[in-house]
Design a protein around this motif. Structure first.
Motif, PDB file in Angstrom:
ATOM      1  N   GLY A   2       7.963  12.836  -9.857  1.00 10.95           N
ATOM      2  CA  GLY A   2       9.085  12.179 -10.543  1.00 10.95           C
ATOM      3  C   GLY A   2      10.246  11.850  -9.608  1.00 10.95           C
ATOM      4  N   VAL A   3      10.023  12.016  -8.269  1.00 10.63           N
ATOM      5  CA  VAL A   3      11.087  11.671  -7.306  1.00 10.63           C
ATOM      6  C   VAL A   3      11.033  10.162  -7.078  1.00 10.63           C
ATOM      7  N   PRO A   4      12.182   9.475  -7.157  1.00 12.19           N
ATOM      8  CA  PRO A   4      12.095   8.024  -6.941  1.00 12.19           C
ATOM      9  C   PRO A   4      11.589   7.693  -5.535  1.00 12.19           C
ATOM     10  N   GLU A   5      10.764   6.654  -5.458  1.00 14.86           N
ATOM     11  CA  GLU A   5      10.215   6.228  -4.163  1.00 14.86           C
ATOM     12  C   GLU A   5      11.338   5.819  -3.222  1.00 14.86           C
ATOM     13  N   PRO A   6      11.263   6.251  -1.960  1.00 11.40           N
ATOM     14  CA  PRO A   6      12.293   5.762  -1.026  1.00 11.40           C
ATOM     15  C   PRO A   6      12.160   4.237  -0.872  1.00 11.40           C
ATOM     16  N   PRO A   7      13.286   3.540  -0.698  1.00 14.42           N
ATOM     17  CA  PRO A   7      13.170   2.087  -0.580  1.00 14.42           C
ATOM     18  C   PRO A   7      12.336   1.707   0.632  1.00 14.42           C
TER      19      PRO A   7
ATOM     20  N   MET B 224       0.839  -1.190   0.000  1.00 14.03           N
ATOM     21  CA  MET B 224       0.000   0.000   0.000  1.00 14.03           C
ATOM     22  C   MET B 224       0.884   1.254   0.000  1.00 14.03           C
ATOM     23  N   THR B 225       0.595   2.193  -0.881  1.00 19.66           N
ATOM     24  CA  THR B 225       1.410   3.417  -0.906  1.00 19.66           C
ATOM     25  C   THR B 225       0.756   4.493  -0.066  1.00 19.66           C
ATOM     26  N   THR B 226       1.567   5.329   0.542  1.00 18.45           N
ATOM     27  CA  THR B 226       1.050   6.404   1.390  1.00 18.45           C
ATOM     28  C   THR B 226       0.786   7.623   0.506  1.00 18.45           C
ATOM     29  N   PRO B 227      -0.060   8.592   0.971  1.00 21.23           N
ATOM     30  CA  PRO B 227      -0.272   9.822   0.188  1.00 21.23           C
ATOM     31  C   PRO B 227       1.057  10.509  -0.106  1.00 21.23           C
ATOM     32  N   ALA B 228       2.001  10.531   0.838  1.00 21.00           N
ATOM     33  CA  ALA B 228       3.296  11.210   0.617  1.00 21.00           C
ATOM     34  C   ALA B 228       4.037  10.536  -0.528  1.00 21.00           C
ATOM     35  N   GLN B 229       3.991   9.189  -0.580  1.00 20.70           N
ATOM     36  CA  GLN B 229       4.677   8.458  -1.667  1.00 20.70           C
ATOM     37  C   GLN B 229       4.028   8.793  -3.013  1.00 20.70           C
ATOM     38  N   ASN B 230       2.660   8.843  -2.998  1.00 12.31           N
ATOM     39  CA  ASN B 230       1.959   9.176  -4.239  1.00 12.31           C
ATOM     40  C   ASN B 230       2.388  10.541  -4.767  1.00 12.31           C
ATOM     41  N   ARG B 231       2.499  11.528  -3.811  1.00 14.76           N
ATOM     42  CA  ARG B 231       2.908  12.882  -4.224  1.00 14.76           C
ATOM     43  C   ARG B 231       4.320  12.848  -4.781  1.00 14.76           C
ATOM     44  N   ALA B 232       5.205  12.091  -4.119  1.00 15.40           N
ATOM     45  CA  ALA B 232       6.607  12.017  -4.547  1.00 15.40           C
ATOM     46  C   ALA B 232       6.698  11.387  -5.927  1.00 15.40           C
ATOM     47  N   THR B 233       5.928  10.316  -6.164  1.00 18.51           N
ATOM     48  CA  THR B 233       5.965   9.638  -7.466  1.00 18.51           C
ATOM     49  C   THR B 233       5.469  10.591  -8.546  1.00 18.51           C
ATOM     50  N   ALA B 234       4.375  11.361  -8.185  1.00 20.46           N
ATOM     51  CA  ALA B 234       3.827  12.303  -9.155  1.00 20.46           C
ATOM     52  C   ALA B 234       4.858  13.348  -9.540  1.00 20.46           C
TER      53      ALA B 234
END
Ligand SMILES: Cc1ncc(COP(=O)(O)O)c(C=O)c1O
Length: 451
Positions: A13-18, A1-11
């Motif tokens: 173009g920042v690579p997802e933190p491991p 499950m992705t968090t809202p912060a991860q979704n914003r980061a992906t949007a």
């Protein structure tokens, strides 16, 4: 499950933190970590933590009084003097010995070789000695060196010290149990095991035994068994790994020569430790391995050289600080620990006699004849057989309801031999604790076994 912060980061173009690693699965780690042997040691430690007021017959540690007044600084100083006067070091050169990496084979090998000659009649050159991190490291080095492949087996006197069987499991070494009787191992069974191994294309490479008051059995090998074991080692071509940790507790007139002192055929690898006669925190032990090893060409080394080579990949060297303290203690006693050993031996033999007397007292009070124990003449341990199953559950009950701890013997046995046996250790307790502990043990036995 992705968090809202991860979704914003992906949007953006920042690579997802491991993602953090999910828990490691123990079944994916080395199989020795799932071994019941480790589980039982942990369980005992946990019970001791949970019931701090229980009287514990579990630890096989030396009595704290034996190192209460130890003057580590004085011993260190004594060693530095020796390094200056005998080895020709300047004061700063001698001090550097303490702080630098040291030789893998050890710093104080000459002193240990002298001690062994004087106190144990073991004649070994300093080159045949490796100073190890306790006898425990010596077991690891010896097994790693001697066992070449899966076809090489280690035979052990059964029940066996868990430090050795545990090391064998760590290294994936096949172990063959040979029953230990009161006066020594069953040598006919050992002979049969050697022959059976040979028939199946394997070989018993070494036999591990503690001839002087074994842990946990408390047995003392008699002279006839010592001679016959050495003859058998020649006849069936195996090495004997002798663990002589408790030899010093023998009464003066009952001391028997260690196997290494009787070893004319260079069959015995001898392990020792300063844990019980100096102090266990030093972590200083040793191994005598004077067997010749043929190398390429006509060159030969000693097995000790090979062990020292292995040690460079295990602990590099035994702490020079610890070696210096032990050496200083040795030097203060004229290079012999016989007098120290005698003093310690008196304490442990008094404790053992007291434990046996108190147990006899239970019998006089009507303890069931189905409860039986051995009567060792030395060492730290008494073995007690009950007419009921002795396991971790019974230990937990003994701690919670009766306030007394002991060690279930099953972990020491390779077969099912110890299912109804417990080990009582008397080394760490004062006489009053032994008296009070046996009274609690009596209540436990009456409650759980009956009259
Ligand atoms: C039979 C036996 N061998 C070896 C050892 C380990 O000695 P060390 O503390 O020097 O590693 C013990 C410790 O209790 C022992 O009982």
């Amino acid at each position: 499950m992705t968090t809202p912060a991860q979704n914003r980061a992906t949007a953006r173009g920042v690579p997802e933190p491991p993602r953090p690693l999910a828990a490691l699965d123990r079944s994916h780690l080395h199989s020795s970590l799932s071994d019941p042997l480790l589980g039982s040691v942990e369980f005992l430690n946990e019970v001791m933590r949970r019931y701090p007021d229980a009287i514990s017959f579990a630890p096989g540690a030396p009595h704290p009084d034996t190192y209460a007044d130890l003057d580590v600084e004085r011993f260190m100083h004594r060693f530095l003097e020796h390094a200056g006067a005998e080895w020709g070091h300047t004061p700063s050169g001698a001090r550097r010995l303490l702080y630098e990496y040291g030789p893998s084979r050890g710093l104080v090998n000459g002193l240990v070789a002298d001690l062994l000659r004087r106190d144990r009649q073991v004649h070994a050159s300093p080159e045949a000695v490796v100073i190890t991190v306790g006898a425990q490291e010596a077991m690891l080095l010896v097994l790693r060196a001697l066992i070449r492949c899966d076809d090489d087996l280690l035979a052990v006197a059964d029940p066996c010290y868990v430090g050795m069987t545990g090391t064998a499991r760590l290294l994936g070494v096949g172990v063959v149990p040979v029953a230990e009787k009161e006066h020594g191992p069953d040598l006919e069974a050992l002979r049969a095991a050697c022959r059976a191994a040979r028939r199946s294309g394997r070989r018993i490479r070494a036999f591990y035994v503690a001839p002087d008051f074994s842990n946990p059995g408390g047995n003392h090998m008699d002279l006839a068994h010592r001679r016959e074991l050495l003859e058998l080692a020649e006849a069936e071509d195996f090495l004997v790994v002798e663990d002589s940790v408790y030899g010093f507790t023998a009464a003066e007139n009952e001391e028997l020569p260690c196997l290494k002192a009787m070893d004319r055929g260079c069959r015995v690898v001898h392990l020792g430790t300063f844990a019980k006669v100096c102090f266990p925190g030093a972590r200083v032990g040793y191994v005598v391995a004077d067997q010749k090893v043929r190398c390429e060409g006509a060159r030969t080394t000693l097995l000790a050289d090979e062990l020292a080579r292995l040690k460079t990949m295990v602990t590099v060297n035994t702490s020079p600080l610890s070696q210096a303290v032990v050496a200083g203690m040795l030097l203060e006693h004229g290079g012999s620990l016989a007098a120290v050993c005698r003093a310690r031996s008196g304490l442990y033999r008094r404790n053992l006699a007291h434990l046996l007397d108190e147990l006899d007292g239970l019998r006089d009070q009507g303890l069931s004849r189905d409860v039986k124990w051995n009567r060792p003449a030395g060492g730290f341990f008494v073995r007690m057989r009950l007419p009921i199953r002795v396991d971790d559950e019974l230990l937990a009950l003994s701690a919670a309801q009766y306030g007394v701890l002991w060690t279930p013997m099953a972990a020491f046995h390779l077969g099912s031999g110890g299912d109804c046996v417990l080990r009582l250790s008397c080394s760490y307790l004062d006489a009053e604790d032994i008296t009070a502990g046996v009274a609690r043990l009596g209540a436990f036995l009456r409650g759980e076994v009956g009259a």
